[in-house]
Write a protein that holds these residues in place. Sequence first.
Motif, PDB file in Angstrom:
ATOM      1  N   ASN A 172       0.790  -1.097   0.125  1.00 13.56           N
ATOM      2  CA  ASN A 172       0.013   0.012   0.073  1.00 13.56           C
ATOM      3  C   ASN A 172       0.732   1.122   0.182  1.00 13.56           C
ATOM      4  O   ASN A 172       0.921   1.745   1.093  1.00 13.56           O
ATOM      5  CB  ASN A 172      -0.957  -0.072   1.127  1.00 13.56           C
ATOM      6  CG  ASN A 172      -2.018  -0.972   0.897  1.00 13.56           C
ATOM      7  OD1 ASN A 172      -2.980  -0.616   0.307  1.00 13.56           O
ATOM      8  ND2 ASN A 172      -2.076  -2.064   1.684  1.00 13.56           N
ATOM      9  N   PRO A 173       1.372   1.622  -1.261  1.00 10.18           N
ATOM     10  CA  PRO A 173       2.144   2.995  -1.384  1.00 10.18           C
ATOM     11  C   PRO A 173       0.948   4.102  -1.052  1.00 10.18           C
ATOM     12  O   PRO A 173       1.717   5.056  -1.120  1.00 10.18           O
ATOM     13  CB  PRO A 173       3.058   2.713  -2.534  1.00 10.18           C
ATOM     14  CG  PRO A 173       2.051   1.644  -3.343  1.00 10.18           C
ATOM     15  CD  PRO A 173       1.364   0.923  -2.308  1.00 10.18           C
ATOM     16  N   ILE A 174      -0.120   3.750  -1.450  1.00 15.98           N
ATOM     17  CA  ILE A 174      -1.145   5.002  -1.399  1.00 15.98           C
ATOM     18  C   ILE A 174      -2.107   4.528  -0.288  1.00 15.98           C
ATOM     19  O   ILE A 174      -2.481   3.343  -0.224  1.00 15.98           O
ATOM     20  CB  ILE A 174      -1.665   5.194  -2.647  1.00 15.98           C
ATOM     21  CG1 ILE A 174      -0.775   5.438  -3.751  1.00 15.98           C
ATOM     22  CG2 ILE A 174      -2.725   6.287  -2.645  1.00 15.98           C
ATOM     23  CD1 ILE A 174      -0.958   5.490  -5.215  1.00 15.98           C
ATOM     24  N   ASN A 215      -2.384  -1.902  -3.409  1.00 12.09           N
ATOM     25  CA  ASN A 215      -3.197  -0.748  -2.906  1.00 12.09           C
ATOM     26  C   ASN A 215      -4.589  -1.328  -2.658  1.00 12.09           C
ATOM     27  O   ASN A 215      -5.682  -0.928  -3.003  1.00 12.09           O
ATOM     28  CB  ASN A 215      -3.425   0.502  -3.967  1.00 12.09           C
ATOM     29  CG  ASN A 215      -2.505   1.291  -4.047  1.00 12.09           C
ATOM     30  OD1 ASN A 215      -1.768   1.690  -3.194  1.00 12.09           O
ATOM     31  ND2 ASN A 215      -2.119   1.843  -5.362  1.00 12.09           N
ATOM     32  N   SER A 216      -4.761  -2.174  -1.530  1.00 16.15           N
ATOM     33  CA  SER A 216      -5.635  -2.931  -1.222  1.00 16.15           C
ATOM     34  C   SER A 216      -6.623  -1.791  -0.213  1.00 16.15           C
ATOM     35  O   SER A 216      -7.856  -1.909   0.012  1.00 16.15           O
ATOM     36  CB  SER A 216      -5.340  -4.175  -0.172  1.00 16.15           C
ATOM     37  OG  SER A 216      -4.585  -3.627   0.949  1.00 16.15           O
ATOM     38  N   MET A 217      -5.822  -0.772   0.166  1.00 14.63           N
ATOM     39  CA  MET A 217      -6.497   0.388   0.804  1.00 14.63           C
ATOM     40  C   MET A 217      -6.640   1.595   0.069  1.00 14.63           C
ATOM     41  O   MET A 217      -6.839   2.824   0.577  1.00 14.63           O
ATOM     42  CB  MET A 217      -5.648   0.649   1.987  1.00 14.63           C
ATOM     43  CG  MET A 217      -5.426  -0.707   2.970  1.00 14.63           C
ATOM     44  SD  MET A 217      -7.014  -1.021   3.779  1.00 14.63           S
ATOM     45  CE  MET A 217      -7.414   0.144   4.999  1.00 14.63           C
ATOM     46  N   SER A 218      -6.683   1.556  -1.251  1.00 18.58           N
ATOM     47  CA  SER A 218      -6.858   2.672  -2.011  1.00 18.58           C
ATOM     48  C   SER A 218      -7.257   2.017  -3.347  1.00 18.58           C
ATOM     49  O   SER A 218      -7.452   0.826  -3.650  1.00 18.58           O
ATOM     50  CB  SER A 218      -5.537   3.534  -2.181  1.00 18.58           C
ATOM     51  OG  SER A 218      -5.751   4.685  -2.752  1.00 18.58           O
ATOM     52  N   ASP A 219      -7.026   3.080  -4.470  1.00 16.23           N
ATOM     53  CA  ASP A 219      -7.357   2.664  -6.024  1.00 16.23           C
ATOM     54  C   ASP A 219      -6.055   3.467  -6.673  1.00 16.23           C
ATOM     55  O   ASP A 219      -6.288   4.548  -6.708  1.00 16.23           O
ATOM     56  CB  ASP A 219      -8.684   2.946  -6.452  1.00 16.23           C
ATOM     57  CG  ASP A 219      -8.746   2.543  -7.576  1.00 16.23           C
ATOM     58  OD1 ASP A 219      -8.082   2.781  -8.514  1.00 16.23           O
ATOM     59  OD2 ASP A 219     -10.254   2.240  -7.918  1.00 16.23           O
ATOM     60  N   LEU A 220      -5.392   2.895  -7.206  1.00 15.72           N
ATOM     61  CA  LEU A 220      -4.213   3.319  -7.927  1.00 15.72           C
ATOM     62  C   LEU A 220      -4.568   4.513  -9.110  1.00 15.72           C
ATOM     63  O   LEU A 220      -4.233   5.477  -9.208  1.00 15.72           O
ATOM     64  CB  LEU A 220      -3.476   2.321  -8.661  1.00 15.72           C
ATOM     65  CG  LEU A 220      -2.120   2.792  -9.459  1.00 15.72           C
ATOM     66  CD1 LEU A 220      -1.094   3.454  -8.449  1.00 15.72           C
ATOM     67  CD2 LEU A 220      -1.385   1.635 -10.120  1.00 15.72           C
TER      68      LEU A 220
END
Length: 277
Positions: A12-14, A78-83
């Motif tokens: 999760n880089p984002i 990015n399981s905690m966001s959307d690229l």
Amino acid sequence: MTKISWTDATWNPIRGCSKVSAGCKNCYAARFAARLSGEGGAYEGLVSGTEWTGKVRVVEDKFDLPYRWRKPRMVFVNSMSDLFHEQVSIATIRRVLQVIADNPRHKFQILTKRTKRLAKLNLEYPENAWIGVSVENQDVVDRIDYLRETSAATKWVSFEPLIGPVEYDLDGIAWSVIGGESGYGCRPTQAEWVRSIIDESRRVGAAIHFKQWGGYPNNHDRVFDGEVYDEYPGGGNTCDLRCATCHRPADVLDWDNNCVDCSRDGDGFIGVRKVGK
């Protein structure tokens, strides 16, 4: 590591997101983020209650993580966001893709609901970037068409949470992941919906992964019609990787994916496809 059955790790880089369709209603990521949203928490300012605020944050100290994973693995990005969230800059997207290109021993699984932006950007993707879209019901099947417009070598669809029937051709799709919604307030999945997607996936030769029935409490049972669907594009998963020369397990591969026992010439590894009961 992760409990998600179709991957080995999350990266999760984002952080941060916003809801765009019915599949987002009971977002597990937002509920998880809420626990860490207090002052000084990882998700401070990114959620309000259990709802995303629409803000995103680049996490600088996460960009080097894939370089430090020596053993090949499948990585959910990015399981905690959307690229492809509208707040994520093109420069950041390219930066993530560069990390993926720099780490060919891993397979990176990218999943988005922002398919119009995905198609509009028309980016080039590394061979080890699997680009996927979420399709929860018939209302959003056009996401599959936008996916087809991309240059991704491996295209996949996550039918999760499957909250309605989906009737659509899957030509050009390499992998179908199917799963019911879980958690409080979940909407039940019907067997005929799952069966229809499996039949269409078989028709086009797409690998199938049935993740769970879902429910509350969650039914993690992965058996459907007496079978466990645990397939991956091209065959295998990282638990079943073998040296291409002697078929030794992946844990005897070195940094360059060469077998430490028999090969120093870059033969790398192959997958062994799993499907069974």
